[in-house]
Write a protein that holds these residues in place. Structure first.
Motif, PDB file in Angstrom:
ATOM      1  N   ALA A   1      -4.421   4.918  -0.314  1.00 40.80           N
ATOM      2  CA  ALA A   1      -2.971   5.063  -0.171  1.00 40.80           C
ATOM      3  C   ALA A   1      -2.300   3.813  -0.739  1.00 40.80           C
ATOM      4  CB  ALA A   1      -2.608   5.236   1.298  1.00 40.80           C
ATOM      5  N   VAL A   2      -1.267   4.025  -1.564  1.00 37.70           N
ATOM      6  CA  VAL A   2      -0.633   2.910  -2.259  1.00 37.70           C
ATOM      7  C   VAL A   2       0.868   2.927  -1.987  1.00 37.70           C
ATOM      8  CG1 VAL A   2      -0.295   1.784  -4.503  1.00 37.70           C
ATOM      9  CG2 VAL A   2      -2.397   3.075  -4.069  1.00 37.70           C
ATOM     10  N   ASN A   3       1.433   1.747  -1.865  1.00 33.92           N
ATOM     11  CA  ASN A   3       2.856   1.581  -1.583  1.00 33.92           C
ATOM     12  C   ASN A   3       3.673   1.801  -2.850  1.00 33.92           C
ATOM     13  OD1 ASN A   3       5.382   0.774  -0.544  1.00 33.92           O
ATOM     14  ND2 ASN A   3       4.964  -1.385  -1.024  1.00 33.92           N
ATOM     15  N   THR A   4       3.971   3.055  -3.165  1.00 32.47           N
ATOM     16  CA  THR A   4       4.761   3.386  -4.349  1.00 32.47           C
ATOM     17  C   THR A   4       5.988   4.188  -3.938  1.00 32.47           C
ATOM     18  OG1 THR A   4       3.721   5.525  -4.819  1.00 32.47           O
ATOM     19  CG2 THR A   4       2.603   3.547  -5.650  1.00 32.47           C
ATOM     20  N   PRO A   5       6.958   4.355  -4.844  1.00 31.53           N
ATOM     21  CA  PRO A   5       8.172   5.103  -4.508  1.00 31.53           C
ATOM     22  C   PRO A   5       7.959   6.604  -4.361  1.00 31.53           C
ATOM     23  CG  PRO A   5       8.524   3.653  -6.398  1.00 31.53           C
ATOM     24  CD  PRO A   5       7.061   3.709  -6.167  1.00 31.53           C
TER      25      PRO A   5
ATOM     26  N   ASP B   1       6.157  -4.253   4.092  1.00 34.55           N
ATOM     27  CA  ASP B   1       5.870  -5.010   5.309  1.00 34.55           C
ATOM     28  C   ASP B   1       4.491  -4.708   5.875  1.00 34.55           C
ATOM     29  OD1 ASP B   1       6.600  -2.419   5.924  1.00 34.55           O
ATOM     30  OD2 ASP B   1       7.573  -2.964   7.829  1.00 34.55           O
ATOM     31  N   GLU B   2       3.849  -3.615   5.456  1.00 35.99           N
ATOM     32  CA  GLU B   2       2.521  -3.298   5.974  1.00 35.99           C
ATOM     33  C   GLU B   2       1.465  -3.143   4.887  1.00 35.99           C
ATOM     34  OE1 GLU B   2       1.908   0.846   7.414  1.00 35.99           O
ATOM     35  OE2 GLU B   2       4.091   1.028   7.208  1.00 35.99           O
ATOM     36  N   ALA B   3       1.854  -3.225   3.638  1.00 30.27           N
ATOM     37  CA  ALA B   3       0.906  -3.010   2.545  1.00 30.27           C
ATOM     38  C   ALA B   3       0.044  -4.244   2.317  1.00 30.27           C
ATOM     39  CB  ALA B   3       1.650  -2.648   1.268  1.00 30.27           C
ATOM     40  N   LEU B   4      -1.227  -4.005   2.002  1.00 27.83           N
ATOM     41  CA  LEU B   4      -2.205  -5.064   1.763  1.00 27.83           C
ATOM     42  C   LEU B   4      -2.259  -5.386   0.282  1.00 27.83           C
ATOM     43  CD1 LEU B   4      -5.050  -3.594   4.025  1.00 27.83           C
ATOM     44  CD2 LEU B   4      -3.366  -5.345   4.643  1.00 27.83           C
TER      45      LEU B   4
END
Length: 338
Positions: free
Chosen positions: A187-191, A296-299
């Motif tokens: 899972a990746v922090n993308t729009p 704020d939570e992505a690694l």
């Protein structure tokens, strides 16, 4: 700096594609940016140039085979060749299968699966005569393990996995120096979780843990430079998911049935229209960038991703450690016998 490569990245206007374009540019590569959204492409081109690369913007819908072929020719006309092609563009629908219309399911399949097929065909058309090049298929843990609410996307990723394996075998049979490899992402922090078409109550979100797109980009750039490896896994969650599915898929079915619905829903309303039929930045004049709303939570790092990129070094270290340990144990036994 190593030789400047001519690189194509599809889905380059946002998310992982955007971060990947920047990462190639940081090497000084020439990067062709393929996507639909004009605002995102313009901003991506500016980032590529500021990072030290050369940018070429090509607005294209990857579901259109002829348009992809024309885009590839445009890249060759501008850069002289294609060294690396990264298939990354995708579309999705967050909804139970029975709430996805046939046209929506077809569209996801055409973009996410056939877009890779068309991109790969276009890349091979220019790579095979030169007998060199690397094709990177950006995959997902969901290429092996389907989850609820993403049946169209999971089906497409599974299809890419099978297609890529077939192609890899054919290239090996031919003795070709054109390589294809696949990078399976977590899972990746993308729009995408704001612009994807969603029929869920609340806002769509990725299943934790979430990683930053730069981590994915680093793995993709590495895979492009080392395409002999058939596959790269990024993130501990990817490894855990794929291993669990191989060992106990039925148990994982039940676990996901209990947990994955709530894990993909967040509080709030889904305000934006989906990008299934038109780019999210189309008439809205908005550039979404590479990051989503989960900073704020992505690694930003992953030990597993480092191990995956350095598997040979790790293997040699373990072998040396084992040899040293064996020699010490043997010496200790000999000492006890004298």
């Amino acid at each position: 700096m190593s030789r400047r490569r001519a690189v194509v990245v599809t889905g380059a206007s946002g998310g992982v594609g955007r971060a990947t374009a920047r990462a190639f540019a940081a090497r000084g590569d020439r990067v062709a940016l393929l996507a639909r959204g004009r605002d995102g492409l313009a901003a991506a081109a500016d980032e590529v140039q500021r990072a030290g690369g050369e940018a070429l913007v090509v607005s294209v819908d990857v579901a259109d085979a002829k348009a992809v072929e024309d885009a590839a020719q445009q890249v060759v006309d501008a850069f002289g060749r294609i060294d690396v092609w990264v298939n990354n563009a995708f579309a999705g629908v967050f909804a139970p299968f029975t709430e996805i219309t046939p046209d929506e399911f077809r569209r996801v399949t055409e973009v996410t699966y056939l877009g890779y097929v068309f991109g790969t065909r276009a890349a091979l058309r220019h790579m095979q005569p030169r007998n060199r090049g690397a094709i990177v298929q950006v995959g997902s843990a969901l290429a092996y393990r389907g989850i609820p609410l993403q049946s169209a996307y999971c089906g497409a990723k599974h299809a890419i996995q099978g297609f890529n394996e077939s192609l890899r075998c054919e290239l090996l049979h031919e003795g070709s120096r054109v390589r294809t490899t696949m990078v399976q992402l977590p899972a990746v922090n993308t729009p995408q979780f704001d612009w994807v078409l969603s029929r869920m109550a609340g806002r769509a979100r990725p299943v934790a843990p979430i990683y930053q797109p730069e981590l994915a980009a680093r793995a993709i750039v590495h895979a492009a430079g080392h395409p002999r490896r058939r596959e790269y896994w990024v993130g501990g969650s990817t490894t855990a998911t794929m291993l669990a599915n191989a060992v106990a898929p039925g148990l994982l079915d039940r676990y996901l049935a209990r947990t994955a619905f709530d894990a993909q829903r967040a509080e709030g309303d889904h305000h934006l229209h989906g990008n299934l039929w038109s780019p999210a930045d189309g008439p809205h004049g908005r550039d979404f960038g590479a990051h989503g709303r989960f900073d704020d939570e992505a690694l930003s790092d992953s030990r597993q991703e480092w191990v995956s990129r350095n598997r040979g070094r790790v293997g040699r270290g373990l072998a040396v450690g084992g040899a040293v340990g064996g020699a010490l144990a043997l010496a200790a036994r000999r000492k006890r016998t004298h």
